[in-house]
Design a protein around this motif. Sequence first.
Motif, PDB file in Angstrom:
ATOM      1  N   ALA A  19       0.821  -1.212   0.000  1.00  0.00           N
ATOM      2  CA  ALA A  19       0.000   0.000   0.000  1.00  0.00           C
ATOM      3  C   ALA A  19       0.854   1.261   0.000  1.00  0.00           C
ATOM      4  N   LEU A  20       2.040   1.180   0.613  1.00  0.00           N
ATOM      5  CA  LEU A  20       2.888   2.364   0.753  1.00  0.00           C
ATOM      6  C   LEU A  20       3.818   2.557  -0.444  1.00  0.00           C
ATOM      7  N   ALA A  21       4.562   1.511  -0.807  1.00  0.00           N
ATOM      8  CA  ALA A  21       5.572   1.695  -1.852  1.00  0.00           C
ATOM      9  C   ALA A  21       5.829   0.456  -2.688  1.00  0.00           C
ATOM     10  N   GLY A  22       5.163  -0.658  -2.389  1.00  0.00           N
ATOM     11  CA  GLY A  22       5.420  -1.894  -3.102  1.00  0.00           C
ATOM     12  C   GLY A  22       6.469  -2.733  -2.395  1.00  0.00           C
ATOM     13  N   GLY A  23       6.712  -3.943  -2.937  1.00  0.00           N
ATOM     14  CA  GLY A  23       7.732  -4.814  -2.373  1.00  0.00           C
ATOM     15  C   GLY A  23       7.245  -5.738  -1.282  1.00  0.00           C
ATOM     16  N   GLY A  24       5.937  -5.933  -1.172  1.00  0.00           N
ATOM     17  CA  GLY A  24       5.412  -6.781  -0.112  1.00  0.00           C
ATOM     18  C   GLY A  24       5.884  -8.214  -0.182  1.00  0.00           C
ATOM     19  N   ALA A 109      16.555  -8.451  -9.234  1.00  0.00           N
ATOM     20  CA  ALA A 109      15.895  -7.736 -10.334  1.00  0.00           C
ATOM     21  C   ALA A 109      14.762  -6.869  -9.805  1.00  0.00           C
ATOM     22  N   ALA A 110      13.980  -7.418  -8.875  1.00  0.00           N
ATOM     23  CA  ALA A 110      12.879  -6.646  -8.304  1.00  0.00           C
ATOM     24  C   ALA A 110      13.393  -5.478  -7.471  1.00  0.00           C
ATOM     25  N   SER A 111      14.477  -5.685  -6.726  1.00  0.00           N
ATOM     26  CA  SER A 111      15.058  -4.602  -5.920  1.00  0.00           C
ATOM     27  C   SER A 111      15.539  -3.454  -6.805  1.00  0.00           C
ATOM     28  N   LEU A 112      16.229  -3.811  -7.889  1.00  0.00           N
ATOM     29  CA  LEU A 112      16.724  -2.780  -8.805  1.00  0.00           C
ATOM     30  C   LEU A 112      15.578  -2.045  -9.471  1.00  0.00           C
ATOM     31  N   ALA A 113      14.509  -2.775  -9.801  1.00  0.00           N
ATOM     32  CA  ALA A 113      13.345  -2.117 -10.406  1.00  0.00           C
ATOM     33  C   ALA A 113      12.707  -1.142  -9.430  1.00  0.00           C
ATOM     34  N   LEU A 114      12.595  -1.547  -8.162  1.00  0.00           N
ATOM     35  CA  LEU A 114      12.040  -0.648  -7.153  1.00  0.00           C
ATOM     36  C   LEU A 114      12.918   0.583  -6.962  1.00  0.00           C
ATOM     37  N   PHE A 149       6.940 -14.846 -10.808  1.00  0.00           N
ATOM     38  CA  PHE A 149       7.439 -14.258  -9.558  1.00  0.00           C
ATOM     39  C   PHE A 149       6.731 -12.943  -9.255  1.00  0.00           C
ATOM     40  N   GLY A 150       6.907 -11.956 -10.108  1.00  0.00           N
ATOM     41  CA  GLY A 150       6.083 -10.748 -10.034  1.00  0.00           C
ATOM     42  C   GLY A 150       6.594  -9.604  -9.205  1.00  0.00           C
ATOM     43  N   GLY A 151       7.742  -9.747  -8.531  1.00  0.00           N
ATOM     44  CA  GLY A 151       8.233  -8.641  -7.718  1.00  0.00           C
ATOM     45  C   GLY A 151       8.500  -7.388  -8.533  1.00  0.00           C
ATOM     46  N   ALA A 152       7.880  -6.263  -8.153  1.00  0.00           N
ATOM     47  CA  ALA A 152       8.059  -4.955  -8.802  1.00  0.00           C
ATOM     48  C   ALA A 152       7.642  -4.958 -10.264  1.00  0.00           C
ATOM     49  N   VAL A 153       6.785  -5.899 -10.679  1.00  0.00           N
ATOM     50  CA  VAL A 153       6.379  -5.939 -12.089  1.00  0.00           C
ATOM     51  C   VAL A 153       5.600  -4.682 -12.478  1.00  0.00           C
ATOM     52  N   GLY A 154       4.866  -4.090 -11.541  1.00  0.00           N
ATOM     53  CA  GLY A 154       4.125  -2.869 -11.849  1.00  0.00           C
ATOM     54  C   GLY A 154       5.042  -1.710 -12.215  1.00  0.00           C
ATOM     55  N   ILE A 155       6.184  -1.596 -11.509  1.00  0.00           N
ATOM     56  CA  ILE A 155       7.165  -0.562 -11.832  1.00  0.00           C
ATOM     57  C   ILE A 155       7.734  -0.795 -13.225  1.00  0.00           C
ATOM     58  N   MET A 156       7.986  -2.065 -13.559  1.00  0.00           N
ATOM     59  CA  MET A 156       8.501  -2.388 -14.891  1.00  0.00           C
ATOM     60  C   MET A 156       7.497  -2.008 -15.973  1.00  0.00           C
ATOM     61  N   MET A 157       6.217  -2.240 -15.724  1.00  0.00           N
ATOM     62  CA  MET A 157       5.185  -1.867 -16.687  1.00  0.00           C
ATOM     63  C   MET A 157       5.184  -0.361 -16.928  1.00  0.00           C
ATOM     64  N   LEU A 158       5.263   0.406 -15.859  1.00  0.00           N
ATOM     65  CA  LEU A 158       5.254   1.861 -15.997  1.00  0.00           C
ATOM     66  C   LEU A 158       6.454   2.351 -16.802  1.00  0.00           C
ATOM     67  N   ALA A 159       7.610   1.736 -16.597  1.00  0.00           N
ATOM     68  CA  ALA A 159       8.810   2.140 -17.332  1.00  0.00           C
ATOM     69  C   ALA A 159       8.633   1.925 -18.829  1.00  0.00           C
ATOM     70  N   ILE A 160       8.013   0.815 -19.211  1.00  0.00           N
ATOM     71  CA  ILE A 160       7.798   0.517 -20.629  1.00  0.00           C
ATOM     72  C   ILE A 160       6.688   1.377 -21.203  1.00  0.00           C
TER      73      ILE A 160
END
Length: 255
Positions: A19-24, A109-114, A149-160
């Motif tokens: 809810a705050l920043a992702g990465g749950g 990969a998810a950490s770097l995306a975040l 897996f899905g970690g930080a996939v939303g951030i990756m979508m926004l980047a693309i």
Amino acid sequence: METILLTFAAGGTAGAMNALAGGGSFVSLPALIAAGVPPVQANTSSTVALFPGGLASAWAYRDGLGPIGSVPLRALLVATLCGGLLGALLLLRTSSAAFSVVLPWLLLAASLALAFGRRIGAALRARWRIHGHAVLAIQFALGIYGGYFGGAVGIMMLAIWGLLDQRELQQLNAPRTLLVSAANLVAVLAFIVADAVHWPVTLAMLAGALLGGYGGAHLGRRAPPAIVRRITLLATFCITLVFFVKTYAPALLQR
């Protein structure tokens, strides 16, 4: 009872982080592994536990749904659903031993995306534009990652998407939340059908995630965003480092 309490608390923390920043998933997945759930089943159970909170967010954002640039939302949804199903099936075919080796790299990969996803997206937007067909192909690939897996996939979508759509990133939160939930939906269904979910701990974590997500949403209105982001990034990189050490240190020490 201790295991149930552990997973409930981890679910609350994960729900608040999302809810705050992702990465749950950085909290929910290690907690399930610590509770004795094999790595692959821990990932499937984590996805199921955190799914209702994401679905609730998608419903809250429903008024902002629309196309991404020239690409209809329906086409992106189909690509994400197909990719998410393929990713879920790939996960179910992965052994726990193989997943344990891959997991630290997925976390990295998810950490770097975040940490850098938004900066990378802004840099790419300043230099390139891509065709809608390319976005669909990448969306399919992100769907696979989301189902697996899905970690930080939303951030990756926004980047693309930023390479195709000139709107502010906040205005893309509605389709982002919907499509992340779509990838998780087909994955959750596949995991349930395959009987790959450890239900007692998953239900405890799900309940905690719902409460944590509700509380996190209220806390997010008051907490300074910069501090929340720093704490989230510190936690994600520390957890990633722990998994790298746990996975690779024994082999290095034996040499």
